[in-house]
Design a protein around this motif. Structure first.
Motif, PDB file in Angstrom:
ATOM      1  N   GLN A  36       1.787  -3.770  -5.426  1.00 51.36           N
ATOM      2  CA  GLN A  36       2.465  -4.836  -6.300  1.00 51.36           C
ATOM      3  C   GLN A  36       1.947  -6.246  -5.819  1.00 51.36           C
ATOM      4  O   GLN A  36       2.114  -6.520  -4.911  1.00 51.36           O
ATOM      5  CB  GLN A  36       3.978  -4.743  -5.995  1.00 51.36           C
ATOM      6  N   PRO A  37       1.829  -7.105  -6.877  1.00 51.92           N
ATOM      7  CA  PRO A  37       1.537  -8.490  -6.692  1.00 51.92           C
ATOM      8  C   PRO A  37       2.902  -9.169  -6.098  1.00 51.92           C
ATOM      9  O   PRO A  37       3.805  -8.831  -6.482  1.00 51.92           O
ATOM     10  CB  PRO A  37       1.044  -9.296  -7.743  1.00 51.92           C
ATOM     11  N   THR A  38       2.671 -10.246  -5.326  1.00 44.45           N
ATOM     12  CA  THR A  38       3.733 -10.943  -4.737  1.00 44.45           C
ATOM     13  C   THR A  38       3.447 -12.385  -5.419  1.00 44.45           C
ATOM     14  O   THR A  38       2.294 -12.869  -5.468  1.00 44.45           O
ATOM     15  CB  THR A  38       4.197 -10.848  -3.224  1.00 44.45           C
ATOM     16  N   PRO A  39       4.344 -13.411  -4.940  1.00 42.93           N
ATOM     17  CA  PRO A  39       3.804 -14.872  -5.194  1.00 42.93           C
ATOM     18  C   PRO A  39       2.928 -15.076  -4.394  1.00 42.93           C
ATOM     19  O   PRO A  39       1.992 -16.151  -4.643  1.00 42.93           O
ATOM     20  CB  PRO A  39       5.208 -15.580  -5.014  1.00 42.93           C
ATOM     21  N   TRP A  40       2.813 -14.905  -3.233  1.00 40.79           N
ATOM     22  CA  TRP A  40       1.550 -15.213  -2.207  1.00 40.79           C
ATOM     23  C   TRP A  40       0.337 -14.143  -2.261  1.00 40.79           C
ATOM     24  O   TRP A  40      -0.791 -14.440  -1.802  1.00 40.79           O
ATOM     25  CB  TRP A  40       2.186 -15.612  -0.896  1.00 40.79           C
ATOM     26  N   ARG A  41       0.593 -12.951  -2.703  1.00 39.46           N
ATOM     27  CA  ARG A  41      -0.502 -11.766  -2.863  1.00 39.46           C
ATOM     28  C   ARG A  41      -0.877 -11.639  -4.213  1.00 39.46           C
ATOM     29  O   ARG A  41      -0.360 -10.778  -5.094  1.00 39.46           O
ATOM     30  CB  ARG A  41      -0.274 -10.699  -2.133  1.00 39.46           C
ATOM     31  N   THR A  42      -1.715 -12.574  -5.001  1.00 37.30           N
ATOM     32  CA  THR A  42      -1.768 -12.270  -6.521  1.00 37.30           C
ATOM     33  C   THR A  42      -3.369 -12.020  -6.746  1.00 37.30           C
ATOM     34  O   THR A  42      -3.581 -11.476  -7.761  1.00 37.30           O
ATOM     35  CB  THR A  42      -1.688 -13.813  -6.916  1.00 37.30           C
ATOM     36  N   PHE A  43      -4.183 -11.786  -5.650  1.00 37.48           N
ATOM     37  CA  PHE A  43      -5.512 -11.462  -5.984  1.00 37.48           C
ATOM     38  C   PHE A  43      -5.748 -10.172  -5.829  1.00 37.48           C
ATOM     39  O   PHE A  43      -5.213  -9.232  -5.109  1.00 37.48           O
ATOM     40  CB  PHE A  43      -6.503 -12.130  -4.914  1.00 37.48           C
ATOM     41  N   GLU A  44      -6.483  -9.456  -6.759  1.00 34.50           N
ATOM     42  CA  GLU A  44      -6.594  -8.062  -7.111  1.00 34.50           C
ATOM     43  C   GLU A  44      -7.967  -7.686  -6.555  1.00 34.50           C
ATOM     44  O   GLU A  44      -8.895  -8.139  -6.747  1.00 34.50           O
ATOM     45  CB  GLU A  44      -6.386  -7.724  -8.468  1.00 34.50           C
ATOM     46  N   ILE A  45      -7.665  -6.455  -5.715  1.00 29.18           N
ATOM     47  CA  ILE A  45      -8.950  -5.892  -4.983  1.00 29.18           C
ATOM     48  C   ILE A  45      -8.886  -4.408  -5.837  1.00 29.18           C
ATOM     49  O   ILE A  45      -7.883  -3.674  -5.708  1.00 29.18           O
ATOM     50  CB  ILE A  45      -9.056  -5.737  -3.702  1.00 29.18           C
ATOM     51  N   SER A  46      -9.861  -4.010  -6.374  1.00 30.93           N
ATOM     52  CA  SER A  46     -10.023  -2.712  -7.178  1.00 30.93           C
ATOM     53  C   SER A  46     -11.021  -1.803  -6.245  1.00 30.93           C
ATOM     54  O   SER A  46     -12.124  -2.148  -5.917  1.00 30.93           O
ATOM     55  CB  SER A  46     -10.413  -2.932  -8.731  1.00 30.93           C
ATOM     56  N   ALA A  47     -10.534  -0.454  -6.350  1.00 28.29           N
ATOM     57  CA  ALA A  47     -11.526   0.557  -5.597  1.00 28.29           C
ATOM     58  C   ALA A  47     -11.110   1.686  -6.358  1.00 28.29           C
ATOM     59  O   ALA A  47      -9.986   2.104  -6.401  1.00 28.29           O
ATOM     60  CB  ALA A  47     -11.301   0.693  -4.285  1.00 28.29           C
ATOM     61  N   GLY A  48     -12.213   2.308  -6.963  1.00 28.04           N
ATOM     62  CA  GLY A  48     -11.857   3.451  -7.648  1.00 28.04           C
ATOM     63  C   GLY A  48     -10.876   3.045  -8.753  1.00 28.04           C
ATOM     64  O   GLY A  48     -11.090   2.318  -9.505  1.00 28.04           O
ATOM     65  N   ASN A  49      -9.832   4.195  -8.912  1.00 22.64           N
ATOM     66  CA  ASN A  49      -8.802   3.923  -9.940  1.00 22.64           C
ATOM     67  C   ASN A  49      -7.682   3.020  -9.533  1.00 22.64           C
ATOM     68  O   ASN A  49      -6.358   3.135 -10.132  1.00 22.64           O
ATOM     69  CB  ASN A  49      -8.543   5.191 -10.648  1.00 22.64           C
ATOM     70  N   ARG A  50      -7.739   2.447  -8.433  1.00 25.88           N
ATOM     71  CA  ARG A  50      -6.501   1.778  -7.847  1.00 25.88           C
ATOM     72  C   ARG A  50      -6.863   0.174  -7.435  1.00 25.88           C
ATOM     73  O   ARG A  50      -7.858  -0.211  -7.455  1.00 25.88           O
ATOM     74  CB  ARG A  50      -6.020   2.525  -6.494  1.00 25.88           C
ATOM     75  N   SER A  51      -5.584  -0.370  -7.669  1.00 28.57           N
ATOM     76  CA  SER A  51      -5.571  -1.861  -7.248  1.00 28.57           C
ATOM     77  C   SER A  51      -4.609  -2.162  -6.118  1.00 28.57           C
ATOM     78  O   SER A  51      -3.602  -1.630  -6.028  1.00 28.57           O
ATOM     79  CB  SER A  51      -5.318  -2.672  -8.751  1.00 28.57           C
ATOM     80  N   PHE A  52      -5.248  -3.364  -5.523  1.00 26.51           N
ATOM     81  CA  PHE A  52      -4.488  -3.471  -4.336  1.00 26.51           C
ATOM     82  C   PHE A  52      -4.391  -5.045  -4.429  1.00 26.51           C
ATOM     83  O   PHE A  52      -5.383  -5.804  -4.962  1.00 26.51           O
ATOM     84  CB  PHE A  52      -5.236  -3.463  -3.153  1.00 26.51           C
ATOM     85  N   PHE A  53      -3.044  -5.746  -4.207  1.00 19.45           N
ATOM     86  CA  PHE A  53      -3.054  -7.260  -4.132  1.00 19.45           C
ATOM     87  C   PHE A  53      -2.928  -7.984  -2.932  1.00 19.45           C
ATOM     88  O   PHE A  53      -2.305  -7.714  -1.887  1.00 19.45           O
ATOM     89  CB  PHE A  53      -1.727  -7.604  -4.864  1.00 19.45           C
ATOM     90  N   VAL A  54      -3.691  -8.717  -2.660  1.00 18.76           N
ATOM     91  CA  VAL A  54      -3.885  -9.482  -1.424  1.00 18.76           C
ATOM     92  C   VAL A  54      -3.941 -10.971  -1.537  1.00 18.76           C
ATOM     93  O   VAL A  54      -3.949 -11.536  -2.811  1.00 18.76           O
ATOM     94  CB  VAL A  54      -5.276  -9.024  -0.744  1.00 18.76           C
ATOM     95  N   ASN A  55      -3.900 -11.381  -0.442  1.00 17.09           N
ATOM     96  CA  ASN A  55      -3.836 -13.196  -0.236  1.00 17.09           C
ATOM     97  C   ASN A  55      -5.286 -13.623  -0.122  1.00 17.09           C
ATOM     98  O   ASN A  55      -5.885 -13.147   0.965  1.00 17.09           O
ATOM     99  CB  ASN A  55      -3.138 -13.806   0.897  1.00 17.09           C
ATOM    100  N   ALA A  56      -6.004 -14.101  -1.203  1.00 18.90           N
ATOM    101  CA  ALA A  56      -7.214 -14.563  -1.175  1.00 18.90           C
ATOM    102  C   ALA A  56      -7.595 -15.467  -0.077  1.00 18.90           C
ATOM    103  O   ALA A  56      -8.629 -15.303   0.450  1.00 18.90           O
ATOM    104  CB  ALA A  56      -7.576 -14.770  -2.351  1.00 18.90           C
ATOM    105  N   GLY A  57      -6.750 -16.290   0.325  1.00 19.69           N
ATOM    106  CA  GLY A  57      -7.015 -17.353   1.280  1.00 19.69           C
ATOM    107  C   GLY A  57      -7.108 -16.644   2.645  1.00 19.69           C
ATOM    108  O   GLY A  57      -8.014 -17.037   3.488  1.00 19.69           O
ATOM    109  N   TRP A  58      -6.292 -15.446   3.000  1.00 19.00           N
ATOM    110  CA  TRP A  58      -6.472 -14.871   3.974  1.00 19.00           C
ATOM    111  C   TRP A  58      -7.807 -13.954   4.371  1.00 19.00           C
ATOM    112  O   TRP A  58      -8.441 -13.840   5.472  1.00 19.00           O
ATOM    113  CB  TRP A  58      -5.330 -13.657   4.354  1.00 19.00           C
TER     114      TRP A  58
END
Length: 258
Positions: A36-58
């Motif tokens: 799930q995205p959060t206000p500070w984790r908005t960047f989406e990483i996709s692998a296969g059929n799943r998405s992960f939301f991370v902090n692009a700055g980190w």
């Protein structure tokens, strides 16, 4: 009086240890799934059929690759697709590099995976963590031939001239000949393969020499395996990366059967 204080003190210690143990269990089971995205984790990483939301700055802090990709080449991008990796592998990486709320520790089971990703994305701090873990746990890693091979492959792409790599090569050279021949050495640099077999053959020669000396023969045993060494070196220096369309894992294959 002192006995009563001592008893109370031990009860407090027991309660503290019990609470701490429960906290550890809870913490270990609460690693984020990044779904799930959060206000500070908005960047989406996709692998296969799943998405992960991370902090692009980190990611950029850890990786010059991501710093260039996300903030220079494609500054307006909101999504990055990781090819040739399963969703489970990407999730394990994110848990091991992100404090969310805790960073998952490196283990014998996940270190080769994390190091492979770290090499791929130039994550130097992560590479250093992995190499330190491998150096401290080389003996434990060597008990599982598949893990030993995967870790050696990953280390060969990271720092093939390190002392840690020398230890891993020595551990590989100790594997039985028939098991060693079934490893997918096309995934490893040819000079590392040649070093493994050179050490393997030297061990064999030393053992034969020792037997000759113990039997009273003053001469060393004749050289063994010269033709095999030339063949192995020639073949593995012409290594190529095999493609596996049905296998999206980032880790190299292994046919070893325990």
């Amino acid at each position: 009086m002192s006995d009563n204080l001592s008893a109370r003190w031990h009860r407090l210690l027991d309660m503290t240890n019990r609470d701490a143990s429960e906290d550890v269990v809870i913490a270990r089971s609460s690693y984020d799934d990044f779904s799930q995205p959060t206000p500070w984790r908005t960047f989406e990483i996709s692998a296969g059929n799943r998405s992960f939301f991370v902090n692009a700055g980190w990611l950029a802090e850890l990786s010059p690759y991501f710093a260039e990709e996300l903030f220079v080449r494609k500054p307006n991008s909101k999504r990055y697709v990781i090819e040739q990796a399963t969703p489970e592998e990407v999730l394990e990486l994110l848990r091991c590099i992100t404090f969310c709320p805790m960073r998952k520790p490196l283990t014998v089971k996940n270190v080769s995976l994390v190091l492979t990703f770290a090499n791929r994305f130039e994550m130097r701090p992560v590479q250093a963590r992995c190499e330190s873990f491998i150096a401290l746990n080389a003996t434990t890693l060597s008990r599982d031939k598949t893990k030993l091979f995967q870790v050696t492959c990953a280390m060969s792409q990271c720092d093939p001239n390190s002392s840690t790599m020398s230890v891993l090569v020595d551990k590989l050279a100790g594997i039985k000949e028939d098991e060693l021949s079934r490893l997918h050495f096309a995934e490893m640099p040819g000079d590392v393969v040649a070093e493994v077999y050179a050490q393997k053959l030297q061990r064999t020669k030393d053992k034969k020499s020792a037997r000759y000396m113990a039997a009273g023969d003053g001469e060393d045993s004749p050289p063994v395996g010269c033709c095999f060494t030339q063949w192995a070196t020639s073949m593995f220096r012409r290594r190529h990366r095999l493609t596996h369309p049905d296998d999206q894992s980032i880790l190299p294959p292994s046919n070893i059967q325990d």
